[in-house]
Design a protein around this motif. Structure first.
Motif, PDB file in Angstrom:
ATOM      1  N   VAL A  67       0.928  -1.302   0.095  1.00  0.00           N
ATOM      2  CA  VAL A  67       0.000  -0.015   0.107  1.00  0.00           C
ATOM      3  C   VAL A  67       0.902   1.472   0.002  1.00  0.00           C
ATOM      4  O   VAL A  67       0.536   2.132  -0.648  1.00  0.00           O
ATOM      5  N   LEU A  68       1.931   1.299   0.808  1.00  0.00           N
ATOM      6  CA  LEU A  68       2.781   2.469   0.831  1.00  0.00           C
ATOM      7  C   LEU A  68       3.473   2.521  -0.301  1.00  0.00           C
ATOM      8  O   LEU A  68       3.760   3.715  -0.956  1.00  0.00           O
ATOM      9  N   MET A  70       2.468   1.884  -3.237  1.00  0.00           N
ATOM     10  CA  MET A  70       1.550   2.122  -4.404  1.00  0.00           C
ATOM     11  C   MET A  70       1.225   3.655  -4.082  1.00  0.00           C
ATOM     12  O   MET A  70       1.287   4.691  -4.988  1.00  0.00           O
ATOM     13  N   ALA A  71       1.109   4.032  -2.817  1.00  0.00           N
ATOM     14  CA  ALA A  71       1.127   5.657  -2.514  1.00  0.00           C
ATOM     15  C   ALA A  71       1.935   6.348  -3.043  1.00  0.00           C
ATOM     16  O   ALA A  71       1.932   7.419  -3.657  1.00  0.00           O
ATOM     17  N   VAL A  74       1.781   7.016  -6.759  1.00  0.00           N
ATOM     18  CA  VAL A  74       0.913   7.785  -7.302  1.00  0.00           C
ATOM     19  C   VAL A  74       1.548   9.312  -6.960  1.00  0.00           C
ATOM     20  O   VAL A  74       1.322  10.065  -7.757  1.00  0.00           O
ATOM     21  N   VAL A  75       2.230   9.498  -5.778  1.00  0.00           N
ATOM     22  CA  VAL A  75       2.740  10.722  -5.537  1.00  0.00           C
ATOM     23  C   VAL A  75       3.612  11.045  -6.498  1.00  0.00           C
ATOM     24  O   VAL A  75       3.742  12.271  -7.008  1.00  0.00           O
ATOM     25  N   TRP A 144       9.193  -0.261   1.060  1.00  0.00           N
ATOM     26  CA  TRP A 144       8.811   0.333   0.069  1.00  0.00           C
ATOM     27  C   TRP A 144       9.569   1.648  -0.110  1.00  0.00           C
ATOM     28  O   TRP A 144       9.218   2.511  -1.196  1.00  0.00           O
TER      29      TRP A 144
END
Length: 204
Positions: A67-68, A70-71, A74-75, A144
């Motif tokens: 999740v981190l 992927m975040a 995106v950023v 991540w």
């Protein structure tokens, strides 16, 4: 040796064990102890516990890391405009990583079995090694971060596993470190081979 693994001296407080009944708080306790007090954590580590909790713990750590990651993707993509297709590919890769991570850790534990049994003794069991590796997998909450990925893997599989082997099987620290390094060599070679094969398939 078996008695040493299953029973601890009176007066010692057992290391926090992951409780699948309270997954979030249980995982946080284990990750905190492994990251900030690894020596104390492994001094009273219970290697003979159930595998189910270890598998769930690996899933949770992988989920957080995915999740981190992927975040972060995106950023980083926001500045140049978000392209949906690459994000979908990354999401698929992240999902595969989460689902397959317990199985991959099982393969790593099987690789560890060989040098551990040769240098430490036949008391080594797959269950013991899987639970050691699962707790060491706590470092992947940092995986991540691109610059920390390699460090996290080496630290977990060499340093933390050396602490675990020394504590559980009561072997000298240097021997535990040597066994961890020897175990890492075929795992690293296999990972490189998989990456090269995947690149070859993708490139056609």
């Amino acid at each position: 040796m078996g008695c040493i693994i299953l029973f601890r001296m009176k007066g010692h407080t057992p290391s926090p064990q992951f409780d699948a009944g309270r997954p979030v708080t249980g995982a946080l306790e284990v990750v905190r102890e492994v990251l900030f007090s690894p020596r104390a954590f492994y001094e009273d580590f219970e290697a003979g516990g159930p595998l189910r909790g270890a598998v769930v713990f690996v899933w949770l750590v992988s989920l957080v890391a995915a999740v981190l990651s992927m975040a972060l993707a995106v950023v980083l993509d926001v500045g140049g405009g978000i392209d949906v297709y690459p994000l979908l590919v990354r999401a698929g890769e992240a999902a595969a990583f989460v689902v397959l991570s317990p199985l991959a850790l099982g393969v790593v534990a099987a690789v560890y079995m060989v040098p551990v049994r040769v240098f430490v003794g036949k008391e080594a069991r797959f269950r013991h090694l899987y639970r050691m590796l699962a707790s060491a997998y706590s470092v992947m909450v940092l995986g991540w971060v691109p610059v920390l990925q390699s460090f996290a893997i080496v630290y977990g599989m060499v340093v933390l596993m050396a602490l675990a082997l020394r504590s559980v099987y009561r072997v000298p620290g240097l021997m535990a470190l040597v066994v961890s390094v020897i175990s890492l060599i075929p795992i690293s070679a296999g990972a490189v081979w998989l990456i090269l094969e995947a690149a070859r398939l993708v490139s056609g």
